[in-house]
Design an enzyme around this catalytic site. Structure first.
Site, PDB file in Angstrom:
ATOM      1  N   GLY A   1       5.491   4.135  -8.823  1.00  0.00           N
ATOM      2  CA  GLY A   1       6.255   2.891  -8.958  1.00  0.00           C
ATOM      3  C   GLY A   1       5.316   1.688  -8.934  1.00  0.00           C
ATOM      4  O   GLY A   1       5.372   0.812  -9.805  1.00  0.00           O
ATOM      5  N   HIS A   2       4.428   1.675  -7.925  1.00  0.00           N
ATOM      6  CA  HIS A   2       3.444   0.589  -7.856  1.00  0.00           C
ATOM      7  C   HIS A   2       2.545   0.600  -9.099  1.00  0.00           C
ATOM      8  O   HIS A   2       2.228  -0.455  -9.653  1.00  0.00           O
ATOM      9  CB  HIS A   2       2.551   0.755  -6.623  1.00  0.00           C
ATOM     10  CG  HIS A   2       3.261   0.721  -5.313  1.00  0.00           C
ATOM     11  ND1 HIS A   2       3.432   1.833  -4.522  1.00  0.00           N
ATOM     12  CD2 HIS A   2       3.846  -0.306  -4.634  1.00  0.00           C
ATOM     13  CE1 HIS A   2       4.061   1.496  -3.412  1.00  0.00           C
ATOM     14  NE2 HIS A   2       4.338   0.211  -3.454  1.00  0.00           N
TER      15      HIS A   2
ATOM     16  N   VAL B   1      10.929   3.254 -11.006  1.00  0.00           N
ATOM     17  CA  VAL B   1      10.360   4.556 -11.361  1.00  0.00           C
ATOM     18  C   VAL B   1      10.949   5.605 -10.419  1.00  0.00           C
ATOM     19  O   VAL B   1      11.009   5.394  -9.198  1.00  0.00           O
ATOM     20  CB  VAL B   1       8.825   4.541 -11.254  1.00  0.00           C
ATOM     21  CG1 VAL B   1       8.238   5.916 -11.556  1.00  0.00           C
ATOM     22  CG2 VAL B   1       8.250   3.490 -12.202  1.00  0.00           C
TER      23      VAL B   1
ATOM     24  N   GLY C   1       0.821  -1.218   0.000  1.00  0.00           N
ATOM     25  CA  GLY C   1       0.000   0.000   0.000  1.00  0.00           C
ATOM     26  C   GLY C   1       0.846   1.254   0.000  1.00  0.00           C
ATOM     27  O   GLY C   1       2.033   1.222  -0.331  1.00  0.00           O
TER      28      GLY C   1
ATOM     29  N   ARG D   1       8.416   5.029   1.683  1.00  0.00           N
ATOM     30  CA  ARG D   1       9.123   5.614   2.820  1.00  0.00           C
ATOM     31  C   ARG D   1       9.618   7.034   2.530  1.00  0.00           C
ATOM     32  O   ARG D   1      10.047   7.724   3.454  1.00  0.00           O
ATOM     33  CB  ARG D   1      10.287   4.714   3.249  1.00  0.00           C
ATOM     34  CG  ARG D   1       9.813   3.415   3.884  1.00  0.00           C
ATOM     35  CD  ARG D   1      10.960   2.623   4.513  1.00  0.00           C
ATOM     36  NE  ARG D   1      10.477   1.526   5.341  1.00  0.00           N
ATOM     37  CZ  ARG D   1      10.337   0.258   4.925  1.00  0.00           C
ATOM     38  NH1 ARG D   1      10.648  -0.067   3.692  1.00  0.00           N
ATOM     39  NH2 ARG D   1       9.892  -0.674   5.752  1.00  0.00           N
TER      40      ARG D   1
ATOM     41  N   GLN E   1      15.179  -8.392  -3.136  1.00  0.00           N
ATOM     42  CA  GLN E   1      13.897  -9.107  -3.029  1.00  0.00           C
ATOM     43  C   GLN E   1      13.643  -9.919  -4.297  1.00  0.00           C
ATOM     44  O   GLN E   1      13.195 -11.067  -4.240  1.00  0.00           O
ATOM     45  CB  GLN E   1      12.780  -8.087  -2.806  1.00  0.00           C
ATOM     46  CG  GLN E   1      11.386  -8.620  -2.930  1.00  0.00           C
ATOM     47  CD  GLN E   1      10.362  -7.614  -2.448  1.00  0.00           C
ATOM     48  OE1 GLN E   1      10.215  -7.397  -1.245  1.00  0.00           O
ATOM     49  NE2 GLN E   1       9.660  -6.977  -3.353  1.00  0.00           N
TER      50      GLN E   1
ATOM     51  N   GLN F   1      12.191  -3.632  -9.886  1.00  0.00           N
ATOM     52  CA  GLN F   1      13.652  -3.725  -9.832  1.00  0.00           C
ATOM     53  C   GLN F   1      14.204  -2.900  -8.663  1.00  0.00           C
ATOM     54  O   GLN F   1      15.298  -3.157  -8.169  1.00  0.00           O
ATOM     55  CB  GLN F   1      14.240  -3.230 -11.167  1.00  0.00           C
ATOM     56  CG  GLN F   1      15.756  -3.211 -11.242  1.00  0.00           C
ATOM     57  CD  GLN F   1      16.378  -4.576 -11.015  1.00  0.00           C
ATOM     58  OE1 GLN F   1      15.800  -5.594 -11.361  1.00  0.00           O
ATOM     59  NE2 GLN F   1      17.554  -4.586 -10.407  1.00  0.00           N
ATOM     60  N   LYS F   2      13.430  -1.927  -8.206  1.00  0.00           N
ATOM     61  CA  LYS F   2      13.821  -1.109  -7.060  1.00  0.00           C
ATOM     62  C   LYS F   2      14.262  -1.984  -5.879  1.00  0.00           C
ATOM     63  O   LYS F   2      15.203  -1.658  -5.165  1.00  0.00           O
ATOM     64  CB  LYS F   2      12.623  -0.222  -6.684  1.00  0.00           C
ATOM     65  CG  LYS F   2      12.532   0.226  -5.275  1.00  0.00           C
ATOM     66  CD  LYS F   2      13.228   1.527  -5.107  1.00  0.00           C
ATOM     67  CE  LYS F   2      13.164   2.111  -3.720  1.00  0.00           C
ATOM     68  NZ  LYS F   2      12.519   1.399  -2.684  1.00  0.00           N
TER      69      LYS F   2
ATOM     70  N   MET G   1      11.280   6.275  -6.343  1.00  0.00           N
ATOM     71  CA  MET G   1      10.031   6.396  -5.579  1.00  0.00           C
ATOM     72  C   MET G   1       9.953   5.295  -4.540  1.00  0.00           C
ATOM     73  O   MET G   1      10.335   4.152  -4.796  1.00  0.00           O
ATOM     74  CB  MET G   1       8.840   6.316  -6.521  1.00  0.00           C
ATOM     75  CG  MET G   1       8.721   7.539  -7.374  1.00  0.00           C
ATOM     76  SD  MET G   1       7.116   7.580  -8.178  1.00  0.00           S
ATOM     77  CE  MET G   1       7.380   9.010  -9.217  1.00  0.00           C
TER      78      MET G   1
END
Ligand code: AMP
Length: 282
Positions: free
Chosen positions: A36-37, A176, A31, A187, A153, A148-149, A184
């Site tokens: 980016g999301h 992004v 959320g 946080r 992960q 990719q950020k 982005m």
């Protein structure tokens, strides 16, 4: 757009989509959505005929002194954004739905999970792999979209998909950025204007490495020195790591000619931020 709160509701919604012969794309998020999301949602829309977005602040991937309690929760605004993207289903369960009392099974991608963020955030990637395995089993998507950020992960989850034979394709989308280069992140909301200015040094350090590589430098050691020299210009940030690694194993590499991941993490005021750059093989 259907909002499912329980696994049963989600499964019923996905079963209906499947009966309509839809190809299902999954976008897992915590959320506090940003562009980016939304880039992942758009990629999912273009690959798949139905898109499920999950919004779940996963407690098990936060350490005891981390920001789980204050992590931004903006559910109504998130749903408004997803509605505009014509998402089919939002899955937003309570923690007890995902971790009922007595749940004790975890997924650990041994080795990879202890590198980069896994080294500074013990247990983080076990939490990530466990929740994503659960989401994969609950939704059973054809494709799953990640940024990719969060390069470490991606490595952990690719290992999990391979090792546990998940029947899906992972699709990784580019990072992004804000116009000034800042990656982005949910946080970024924690940053004061002054901290936000300091945070720009992360992408600046990566760009310095990129230009050194373009100038022909292939050895990791001078590239790391060049990046650290840029980071040192913001003495108030605390660098957690600045590493050049194999993008699949996250192990350090001595040179970048076979391709490499340059990854940085630093604490900037109240936020721990990460960023990275993929160097293509020569
Ligand atoms: P999060 O909500 O932070 O767990 O992120 C959910 C997904 O969005 C993950 O796959 C992230 O890698 C991805 N993501 C977060 N920020 C960005 C960004 N700036 N660009 C591309 N993807 C991102």
């Amino acid at each position: 757009m259907l909002i499912a709160r329980t696994i049963a509701e989600l499964r019923a919604a996905v079963a209906k989509l499947r009966s309509e012969k839809k190809c299902i794309g999954l976008v897992p998020t915590m959320g506090a959505l940003h562009e980016g999301h939304l880039s992942l949602v758009r990629a999912a829309k273009s690959h798949c005929s139905a898109v499920v977005v999950t919004i779940f602040v996963n407690p098990t991937q936060f350490g005891p002194n981390e920001d789980f309690a204050k992590y931004p929760r903006t559910f109504d605004a998130d749903c408004a954004l997803l509605e505009k993207e014509a998402v089919d289903v939002v899955f937003a369960p309570e923690p007890t739905e995902i971790y009922p009392p007595g749940a004790s099974t975890v997924v650990e991608v041994a080795g990879i999970s202890d590198r980069l963020d896994g080294q500074s955030r013990p247990g983080h990637f076990v939490g990530v792999a466990t929740v994503v395995a659960k989401l994969f089993n609950i939704v059973q998507p054809n494709h799953a979209f990640f940024g990719q950020k969060d390069a470490a992960q991606v490595a952990v989850l690719r290992g999990m998909v391979r090792d546990l034979h998940f029947n899906l394709e992972m699709i990784v989308c580019p990072t992004v950025r804000e116009p000034d280069g800042l990656a982005m992140s949910s946080r970024n909301r924690y940053l004061s204007p002054e901290h936000r200015q300091q945070a720009l040094v992360l992408s600046r350090a990566l760009r310095r490495v990129q230009s050194e590589v373009a100038a022909g430098v292939v050895d990791a050691a001078p590239l790391i020195d060049a990046g650290l020299a840029v980071l040192a210009k913001e003495p108030e940030i605390r660098v957690d790591y600045f590493s050049i690694v194999d993008p699949d194993t996250l192990e350090n590499v001595a040179d970048v000619s076979a391709g490499a991941l340059v990854a940085v993490a630093a604490v900037v005021g109240p936020a721990r931020l990460i960023d990275n750059l993929l160097i293509a093989p020569r």
